[in-house]
Design a protein around this motif. Sequence first.
Motif, PDB file in Angstrom:
ATOM      1  N   ARG A  18       0.829  -1.210   0.000  1.00  0.00           N
ATOM      2  CA  ARG A  18       0.000   0.000   0.000  1.00  0.00           C
ATOM      3  C   ARG A  18       0.862   1.257   0.000  1.00  0.00           C
ATOM      4  NH1 ARG A  18      -2.202   3.417   3.708  1.00  0.00           N
ATOM      5  NH2 ARG A  18      -1.556   2.258   5.524  1.00  0.00           N
ATOM      6  N   LEU A  19       2.055   1.186   0.592  1.00  0.00           N
ATOM      7  CA  LEU A  19       2.923   2.360   0.693  1.00  0.00           C
ATOM      8  C   LEU A  19       3.871   2.517  -0.504  1.00  0.00           C
ATOM      9  CD1 LEU A  19       3.836   2.214   4.480  1.00  0.00           C
ATOM     10  CD2 LEU A  19       2.053   3.552   3.357  1.00  0.00           C
ATOM     11  N   LEU A  20       4.044   1.492  -1.325  1.00  0.00           N
ATOM     12  CA  LEU A  20       4.987   1.562  -2.443  1.00  0.00           C
ATOM     13  C   LEU A  20       4.763   2.735  -3.397  1.00  0.00           C
ATOM     14  CD1 LEU A  20       5.895  -2.002  -3.713  1.00  0.00           C
ATOM     15  CD2 LEU A  20       7.385  -0.267  -2.733  1.00  0.00           C
ATOM     16  N   PRO A  21       3.527   3.130  -3.699  1.00  0.00           N
ATOM     17  CA  PRO A  21       3.360   4.282  -4.599  1.00  0.00           C
ATOM     18  C   PRO A  21       4.057   5.553  -4.097  1.00  0.00           C
ATOM     19  CG  PRO A  21       1.304   3.097  -4.426  1.00  0.00           C
ATOM     20  CD  PRO A  21       2.245   2.494  -3.404  1.00  0.00           C
ATOM     21  N   TYR A  22       4.193   5.714  -2.795  1.00  0.00           N
ATOM     22  CA  TYR A  22       4.911   6.874  -2.273  1.00  0.00           C
ATOM     23  C   TYR A  22       6.380   6.829  -2.704  1.00  0.00           C
ATOM     24  CZ  TYR A  22       0.905   7.674   0.828  1.00  0.00           C
ATOM     25  OH  TYR A  22      -0.337   7.904   1.342  1.00  0.00           O
ATOM     26  N   PHE A  23       6.983   5.647  -2.620  1.00  0.00           N
ATOM     27  CA  PHE A  23       8.387   5.536  -3.019  1.00  0.00           C
ATOM     28  C   PHE A  23       8.527   5.737  -4.523  1.00  0.00           C
ATOM     29  CE2 PHE A  23      12.595   3.984  -3.734  1.00  0.00           C
ATOM     30  CZ  PHE A  23      13.268   4.344  -2.578  1.00  0.00           C
ATOM     31  N   ALA A  74       9.852   2.467   2.279  1.00  0.00           N
ATOM     32  CA  ALA A  74      11.018   1.580   2.317  1.00  0.00           C
ATOM     33  C   ALA A  74      11.143   0.875   3.664  1.00  0.00           C
ATOM     34  CB  ALA A  74      12.285   2.374   2.004  1.00  0.00           C
ATOM     35  N   ALA A  75      10.844   1.584   4.742  1.00  0.00           N
ATOM     36  CA  ALA A  75      10.909   0.964   6.071  1.00  0.00           C
ATOM     37  C   ALA A  75       9.869  -0.137   6.204  1.00  0.00           C
ATOM     38  CB  ALA A  75      10.720   2.027   7.154  1.00  0.00           C
ATOM     39  N   ALA A  76       8.688   0.054   5.637  1.00  0.00           N
ATOM     40  CA  ALA A  76       7.658  -0.985   5.700  1.00  0.00           C
ATOM     41  C   ALA A  76       8.105  -2.236   4.942  1.00  0.00           C
ATOM     42  CB  ALA A  76       6.334  -0.455   5.144  1.00  0.00           C
ATOM     43  N   VAL A  77       8.735  -2.053   3.786  1.00  0.00           N
ATOM     44  CA  VAL A  77       9.241  -3.207   3.029  1.00  0.00           C
ATOM     45  C   VAL A  77      10.310  -3.931   3.839  1.00  0.00           C
ATOM     46  CG1 VAL A  77      10.505  -3.934   0.964  1.00  0.00           C
ATOM     47  CG2 VAL A  77       8.660  -2.245   0.769  1.00  0.00           C
ATOM     48  N   THR A  78      11.229  -3.179   4.409  1.00  0.00           N
ATOM     49  CA  THR A  78      12.291  -3.781   5.214  1.00  0.00           C
ATOM     50  C   THR A  78      11.712  -4.556   6.390  1.00  0.00           C
ATOM     51  OG1 THR A  78      13.807  -2.019   4.571  1.00  0.00           O
ATOM     52  CG2 THR A  78      14.401  -3.286   6.509  1.00  0.00           C
ATOM     53  N   TYR A 111       3.886   2.459  10.333  1.00  0.00           N
ATOM     54  CA  TYR A 111       4.359   3.190   9.164  1.00  0.00           C
ATOM     55  C   TYR A 111       3.195   3.499   8.226  1.00  0.00           C
ATOM     56  CZ  TYR A 111       8.999   1.707  10.713  1.00  0.00           C
ATOM     57  OH  TYR A 111      10.134   1.478  11.439  1.00  0.00           O
ATOM     58  N   GLY A 112       2.286   2.551   8.091  1.00  0.00           N
ATOM     59  CA  GLY A 112       1.102   2.789   7.265  1.00  0.00           C
ATOM     60  C   GLY A 112       0.263   3.925   7.812  1.00  0.00           C
ATOM     61  N   ARG A 113       0.069   3.929   9.112  1.00  0.00           N
ATOM     62  CA  ARG A 113      -0.720   4.994   9.749  1.00  0.00           C
ATOM     63  C   ARG A 113      -0.010   6.332   9.625  1.00  0.00           C
ATOM     64  NH1 ARG A 113      -1.131   3.861  15.498  1.00  0.00           N
ATOM     65  NH2 ARG A 113       0.924   4.778  15.517  1.00  0.00           N
ATOM     66  N   GLU A 114       1.278   6.357   9.940  1.00  0.00           N
ATOM     67  CA  GLU A 114       2.026   7.611   9.889  1.00  0.00           C
ATOM     68  C   GLU A 114       2.109   8.155   8.462  1.00  0.00           C
ATOM     69  OE1 GLU A 114       2.937   9.371  12.549  1.00  0.00           O
ATOM     70  OE2 GLU A 114       1.987   7.798  13.718  1.00  0.00           O
ATOM     71  N   ALA A 115       2.264   7.273   7.484  1.00  0.00           N
ATOM     72  CA  ALA A 115       2.307   7.728   6.094  1.00  0.00           C
ATOM     73  C   ALA A 115       0.963   8.329   5.689  1.00  0.00           C
ATOM     74  CB  ALA A 115       2.676   6.572   5.164  1.00  0.00           C
ATOM     75  N   SER A 116      -0.128   7.707   6.117  1.00  0.00           N
ATOM     76  CA  SER A 116      -1.449   8.260   5.810  1.00  0.00           C
ATOM     77  C   SER A 116      -1.611   9.639   6.420  1.00  0.00           C
ATOM     78  CB  SER A 116      -2.555   7.334   6.328  1.00  0.00           C
ATOM     79  OG  SER A 116      -2.540   6.124   5.630  1.00  0.00           O
TER      80      SER A 116
END
Length: 164
Positions: free
Chosen positions: A16-21, A83-87, A107-112
């Motif tokens: 879900r976070l990859l589009p940001y990277f 990247a931290a979520a992937v790691t 990380y998902g919450r903080e990114a949102s």
Amino acid sequence: MPAHARTTLAALTAVRLLPYFLRFHTETGNGDPQVLGRALDDVWRKLEDGTPVTLPIMLAAFGQVQIAADSLGPLAELAWYSAAAVTNACHVAVHGEVRETLHCLRYGREASLAASAASGRADGDPPRVCPRHAALREEVRRQARDLDDVARAASTTARASPPT
């Protein structure tokens, strides 16, 4: 949750976070989203057939965390969460720890929250990450609530379960 469920949850959060990277890379030229994609591929293979996640893949993903950390701006912050979520998803696949899954959820919450905050910037500020919209704000609130609920439930279960 069993280890494979924790790994799946962490990997789904990372996806879900990859589009940001990807946007960070597109706009700045920094980082390599393919490295993160290969790391997630290893996590999915681990779930499918037990193939281990390799240390070089994990180290390469961590290198992307460092690239984002060394950059400035709201896109860099979101890329760092990605990247931290992937790691952390790689770590969950290797160790199956609740703690690493919780890191991914945070990380998902903080990114949102960061994406929502970035959407309200004035003209002349860094580029907007997400459109400013009532539905987005409501979705961020809903995700934050859901992630908090899962984190609380996982923390309670981790404390109640004897170490294996």
